[in-house]
Design a protein around this motif. Sequence first.
Motif, PDB file in Angstrom:
ATOM      1  N   GLU A 105      46.336 -24.419  41.961  1.00  0.00           N
ATOM      2  CA  GLU A 105      47.420 -24.934  42.965  1.00  0.00           C
ATOM      3  C   GLU A 105      48.606 -23.840  43.056  1.00  0.00           C
ATOM      4  O   GLU A 105      49.255 -23.503  44.045  1.00  0.00           O
ATOM      5  N   MET A 108      47.728 -20.921  45.119  1.00  0.00           N
ATOM      6  CA  MET A 108      47.818 -21.098  46.427  1.00  0.00           C
ATOM      7  C   MET A 108      49.228 -20.858  46.700  1.00  0.00           C
ATOM      8  O   MET A 108      49.631 -20.428  47.856  1.00  0.00           O
ATOM      9  N   LEU A 111      50.013 -17.147  46.755  1.00  0.00           N
ATOM     10  CA  LEU A 111      49.709 -16.586  48.030  1.00  0.00           C
ATOM     11  C   LEU A 111      50.392 -16.722  49.127  1.00  0.00           C
ATOM     12  O   LEU A 111      50.583 -15.985  49.876  1.00  0.00           O
ATOM     13  N   ALA A 112      50.882 -18.203  49.412  1.00  0.00           N
ATOM     14  CA  ALA A 112      51.790 -18.453  50.518  1.00  0.00           C
ATOM     15  C   ALA A 112      53.040 -17.720  50.493  1.00  0.00           C
ATOM     16  O   ALA A 112      53.457 -17.186  51.519  1.00  0.00           O
ATOM     17  N   TYR A 202      44.267 -15.050  55.713  1.00  0.00           N
ATOM     18  CA  TYR A 202      43.385 -16.111  55.424  1.00  0.00           C
ATOM     19  C   TYR A 202      42.196 -15.788  54.547  1.00  0.00           C
ATOM     20  O   TYR A 202      41.580 -16.292  53.875  1.00  0.00           O
ATOM     21  N   VAL A 205      42.915 -16.097  50.834  1.00  0.00           N
ATOM     22  CA  VAL A 205      42.794 -17.276  50.516  1.00  0.00           C
ATOM     23  C   VAL A 205      41.296 -17.699  50.172  1.00  0.00           C
ATOM     24  O   VAL A 205      40.724 -18.044  49.119  1.00  0.00           O
ATOM     25  N   TYR A 226      47.596 -24.774  50.356  1.00  0.00           N
ATOM     26  CA  TYR A 226      48.145 -23.297  51.040  1.00  0.00           C
ATOM     27  C   TYR A 226      48.809 -23.536  52.288  1.00  0.00           C
ATOM     28  O   TYR A 226      50.019 -23.065  52.477  1.00  0.00           O
ATOM     29  N   HIS A 229      52.337 -24.994  52.416  1.00  0.00           N
ATOM     30  CA  HIS A 229      53.358 -24.138  51.859  1.00  0.00           C
ATOM     31  C   HIS A 229      53.772 -23.015  53.057  1.00  0.00           C
ATOM     32  O   HIS A 229      55.036 -22.482  52.913  1.00  0.00           O
ATOM     33  N   ARG A 230      52.849 -22.565  53.801  1.00  0.00           N
ATOM     34  CA  ARG A 230      53.266 -21.827  55.093  1.00  0.00           C
ATOM     35  C   ARG A 230      53.624 -22.769  56.205  1.00  0.00           C
ATOM     36  O   ARG A 230      53.993 -22.098  57.190  1.00  0.00           O
TER      37      ARG A 230
END
Length: 303
Positions: A105, A108, A111-112, A202, A205, A226, A229-230
């Motif tokens: 988590e 993710m 990454l976001a 993407y 991800v 994810y 978060h975006r």
Amino acid sequence: MVDEAGVLAALGLPADAPTHWENLGESPWSPVLLSVGGSSPFEAVVREPAEPEAAQNHIAVAEALANAGFVHVPRLLAVVGAASVEEAVPGATAMRFVPPPGSAEAAMAALAELHALPLREGLDWGRTPLDLSPAAEVPLHRLGFSAVEREPAREPLLEAHGYLLASPFGFAHRNAIAANVLLAAGNAWFTDFSAAGYGPQYFDVAAFLLTSGIEAPGRRALAAAYARHRDVAPDTAADLIDLLGILWGIGWLLELPRKLITNLGDDAATDALKLASSRVEKGMRQPAGDSPVAAAIRTALWP
């Protein structure tokens, strides 16, 4: 390959400092762990990709991320020639163990945050999505698929390519496989920015999810996390990430023979590639979304 004296000097340490240097692989280009003893012990990782352009890109991106205040990357301590000297963070990859609680988590969320950075550093900023992902027939025959399997997959793969071109492009890691993400309980750090730059976000991800050995329900939940978060629709994004994961996975498997040749002589790296390959193949077969295009591809290739 490490300039040990240069690294110690760059860190402000005397040449006779009590040190231990450990290769983290069998290739001469594998990262090296430096352990410093004495009254103030610490560890650092020396990283130098084989290709000069990759080494320069890694350093440039690492510096840009530090300047942007991005904390999910080991702190850059020094640069010695083409090598970066980075802090050793208390994490390990999902190639070595089951991700600890909250770590996937955290990956993710990180990454976001990475994808939201207003950076124009790294490779390919002068190119378009179509330049990076040109329309072309996927050479499925190289993966052993018969003509009977390839033919019904042709149209949905072409449709998936359209979804890829319409997906978010921007600053991306571009090699966010599990081996390049260090995990600890509730935390994650990204390493190896040698390929980072402009690309399909993407894919980052999908790369992490498919190579981490996470089962399909978990991959869907993490893709949705994810998306939140975006600030995009979780179910829609999860379906798209699942679909694009098939494209990413096929591309990764097509590159696998070259990767294996590059790592000849490094048994640990070869074993990691083979493990990642088996995870990618398994993950592509298992739906982690409800895209009808993804379902059509799976029906054609894995009836």
